[in-house]
Design a protein around this motif. Sequence first.
Motif, PDB file in Angstrom:
ATOM      1  N   LEU A 288       0.591  -1.172  -0.002  1.00  0.00           N
ATOM      2  CA  LEU A 288       0.034  -0.022   0.191  1.00  0.00           C
ATOM      3  C   LEU A 288       1.121   1.117  -0.261  1.00  0.00           C
ATOM      4  CD1 LEU A 288      -1.343   0.824   3.766  1.00  0.00           C
ATOM      5  CD2 LEU A 288       0.025  -1.731   3.052  1.00  0.00           C
ATOM      6  N   SER A 289       0.528   2.300  -0.479  1.00  0.00           N
ATOM      7  CA  SER A 289       0.764   3.665  -0.548  1.00  0.00           C
ATOM      8  C   SER A 289       0.365   4.321   1.489  1.00  0.00           C
ATOM      9  CB  SER A 289       0.590   5.129  -1.397  1.00  0.00           C
ATOM     10  OG  SER A 289      -0.536   4.735  -1.005  1.00  0.00           O
ATOM     11  N   GLU A 290       1.844   5.429   1.043  1.00  0.00           N
ATOM     12  CA  GLU A 290       1.624   5.787   2.419  1.00  0.00           C
ATOM     13  C   GLU A 290       0.371   6.922   2.359  1.00  0.00           C
ATOM     14  OE1 GLU A 290       5.559   8.206   1.574  1.00  0.00           O
ATOM     15  OE2 GLU A 290       4.522   7.599   0.292  1.00  0.00           O
ATOM     16  N   ARG A 291      -0.925   6.661   1.958  1.00  0.00           N
ATOM     17  CA  ARG A 291      -1.830   7.384   1.520  1.00  0.00           C
ATOM     18  C   ARG A 291      -2.874   6.746   2.609  1.00  0.00           C
ATOM     19  NH1 ARG A 291      -2.152  13.577   0.568  1.00  0.00           N
ATOM     20  NH2 ARG A 291      -0.308  14.144   0.259  1.00  0.00           N
ATOM     21  N   ASP A 292      -2.475   5.371   2.268  1.00  0.00           N
ATOM     22  CA  ASP A 292      -4.035   4.483   1.995  1.00  0.00           C
ATOM     23  C   ASP A 292      -4.139   3.513   3.886  1.00  0.00           C
ATOM     24  OD1 ASP A 292      -3.888   4.066  -0.519  1.00  0.00           O
ATOM     25  OD2 ASP A 292      -2.308   2.607  -0.813  1.00  0.00           O
ATOM     26  N   GLU A 293      -5.322   3.154   3.594  1.00  0.00           N
ATOM     27  CA  GLU A 293      -5.529   2.834   5.212  1.00  0.00           C
ATOM     28  C   GLU A 293      -5.236   1.096   5.029  1.00  0.00           C
ATOM     29  OE1 GLU A 293      -9.907   3.346   5.857  1.00  0.00           O
ATOM     30  OE2 GLU A 293     -10.328   1.858   4.454  1.00  0.00           O
ATOM     31  N   LEU A 294      -4.728   0.509   6.220  1.00  0.00           N
ATOM     32  CA  LEU A 294      -4.610  -0.744   6.153  1.00  0.00           C
ATOM     33  C   LEU A 294      -5.848  -1.740   6.549  1.00  0.00           C
ATOM     34  CD1 LEU A 294      -2.573  -3.010   5.759  1.00  0.00           C
ATOM     35  CD2 LEU A 294      -1.312  -2.400   8.327  1.00  0.00           C
ATOM     36  N   VAL A 295      -6.234  -2.348   5.852  1.00  0.00           N
ATOM     37  CA  VAL A 295      -7.511  -3.145   6.250  1.00  0.00           C
ATOM     38  C   VAL A 295      -6.586  -4.871   6.350  1.00  0.00           C
ATOM     39  CG1 VAL A 295      -9.534  -3.959   5.245  1.00  0.00           C
ATOM     40  CG2 VAL A 295      -8.781  -1.973   4.824  1.00  0.00           C
ATOM     41  N   ILE A 296      -7.495  -5.449   7.952  1.00  0.00           N
ATOM     42  CA  ILE A 296      -6.178  -6.415   8.340  1.00  0.00           C
ATOM     43  C   ILE A 296      -8.065  -7.144   8.767  1.00  0.00           C
ATOM     44  CG2 ILE A 296      -5.280  -8.331   9.991  1.00  0.00           C
ATOM     45  CD1 ILE A 296      -3.908  -5.091  10.424  1.00  0.00           C
ATOM     46  N   ASP A 297      -7.797  -8.612   8.059  1.00  0.00           N
ATOM     47  CA  ASP A 297      -8.948  -9.760   8.214  1.00  0.00           C
ATOM     48  C   ASP A 297      -8.613 -10.690   9.520  1.00  0.00           C
ATOM     49  OD1 ASP A 297     -11.513  -8.230   7.118  1.00  0.00           O
ATOM     50  OD2 ASP A 297     -11.198  -8.886   5.339  1.00  0.00           O
ATOM     51  N   ILE A 298      -8.900 -10.595  10.163  1.00  0.00           N
ATOM     52  CA  ILE A 298      -8.323 -11.848  11.335  1.00  0.00           C
ATOM     53  C   ILE A 298      -9.659 -13.117  11.579  1.00  0.00           C
ATOM     54  CG2 ILE A 298      -6.930 -12.583  13.063  1.00  0.00           C
ATOM     55  CD1 ILE A 298      -6.140  -8.876  13.857  1.00  0.00           C
ATOM     56  N   ASP A 299      -8.933 -14.647  11.485  1.00  0.00           N
ATOM     57  CA  ASP A 299      -9.613 -15.452  11.359  1.00  0.00           C
ATOM     58  C   ASP A 299      -9.445 -15.586  13.561  1.00  0.00           C
ATOM     59  OD1 ASP A 299     -11.010 -15.514   9.680  1.00  0.00           O
ATOM     60  OD2 ASP A 299     -10.422 -16.780   8.895  1.00  0.00           O
ATOM     61  N   VAL A 300     -10.520 -15.880  14.428  1.00  0.00           N
ATOM     62  CA  VAL A 300     -10.444 -15.910  15.772  1.00  0.00           C
ATOM     63  C   VAL A 300     -11.083 -17.460  16.480  1.00  0.00           C
ATOM     64  CG1 VAL A 300      -8.426 -13.971  16.747  1.00  0.00           C
ATOM     65  CG2 VAL A 300     -11.872 -14.852  16.918  1.00  0.00           C
ATOM     66  N   ASP A 301     -10.832 -18.333  17.190  1.00  0.00           N
ATOM     67  CA  ASP A 301     -11.248 -18.739  17.876  1.00  0.00           C
ATOM     68  C   ASP A 301     -11.723 -18.377  19.027  1.00  0.00           C
ATOM     69  OD1 ASP A 301     -11.337 -20.889  15.294  1.00  0.00           O
ATOM     70  OD2 ASP A 301      -9.459 -21.556  16.055  1.00  0.00           O
ATOM     71  N   ALA A 302     -13.216 -18.515  19.306  1.00  0.00           N
ATOM     72  CA  ALA A 302     -13.251 -17.746  21.182  1.00  0.00           C
ATOM     73  C   ALA A 302     -13.608 -18.909  21.652  1.00  0.00           C
ATOM     74  CB  ALA A 302     -14.550 -16.987  21.034  1.00  0.00           C
TER      75      ALA A 302
END
Length: 415
Positions: A288-302
């Motif tokens: 990504l560029s310096e001006r982009d937001e970072l999107v992260i998808d995380i799978d978890v087990d509760a």
Amino acid sequence: MSSDVALRVSGLGKSYTIRHQDHDHVTLAQSALHRLRHPRSAQAKETFWALRDVDFEVPRGEVLGIIGRNGAGKSTLLKILSRITPPTTGRVEVFGRVGSLLEVGTGFHPELTGRENVYLNGSILGMKKSEIDKQFDAIVDFAGVEQFLDTPVKRYSSGMYVRLAFAVAAHLESDILIIDEVLSVGDAAFQKKSLDAMRDAAQGGRTVLLVSHQLPTVSVLADRVLLLDDGAAIAAGNPAEVISEYEGRARIAQQDDIDLGEMPRFVNVVRQPPVRLARLRFPYGPTLSERDELVIDIDVDAHQPCRASFGVGFNTPDHAPVGLAYSPALAFDSTGPHSVQLRLEPLQLVPGPYVVSLSVVDGLDQGMVMEFDGVAGAAWISIHADPRETLAWSRHWGARRLPAPEVRTAQVSLR
């Protein structure tokens, strides 16, 4: 030939002997008792080579950047060049007076005032009192510590310490200036002033050797770059090319879908965490560029209902931390697999590769953090330059410009 060469290194090597104690003697008292009873007992020894067969020349007036990961041999090299430690093998030829700044406050006495330490440090660098007198006002003005000049330096902040130490090294009349990674202590204004001072020193015929993990600093300042790895010089030449090779060696293959299940955990995480990290995805890719937001998808087990926050940390390839963001507390009302999406504001990081670490914590609302789960070095991202920001990076040559990024939005859902 020596009139055009400031420094020549031939076959340079430095080794240390590492002694290994008998692990059966686990306390100091037990170890001392064993040595008294068996004074001639053999200790296991290992020879460690911090540098091996290093060769290079530095022409007079050149700025040489020296880069490499932690433990590559950079500081050992500078200590040999500064005559702090002798080499084991090889030869160093220095043509001129050397001034060095290897650690914050090197050559300073904590009980002496700033004024007294200017003269002490100048004397250590081989300057006469008349030479120090000539540059004294310029040193004080550059460091910006006039108000505290007659205060013992033990009361200085780390920033004041390094400003004064750098000012002494930069203004006294040495032919070769050797600087280890110290300038990151100063603020942006002082860093720019220091950059200009080193440029002026080089243009005035002085030779500068600079070790730094701040690659934009090296690319802006250096005429040539030397890359060290495991004590050997593996590349030297054009800054952009050598820095690119260094980044290529540091970067592992980037992935946008990563299984976290079997990755090593933080040491202090809960053994059976209420929420455990399972998978990481970058839906828009890890570049990504310096001006982009970072999107992260995380799978978890509760494994039990709870509230938890997610932490995202950013480090350079050399493990220097540059940012840490936490999400608000999210509610896990049921057990089983869940998906969490985090959207971070633009990171404002210097272009290059970064290591991403993930953690799941409890207690942010109460001010006491307990880590449920965490994976260091979970993934890599790459920041590329935005043309509109190029000038800004030439002015702000640090690891970051802004405070730590914030998580703009965070949401949890059943998977």
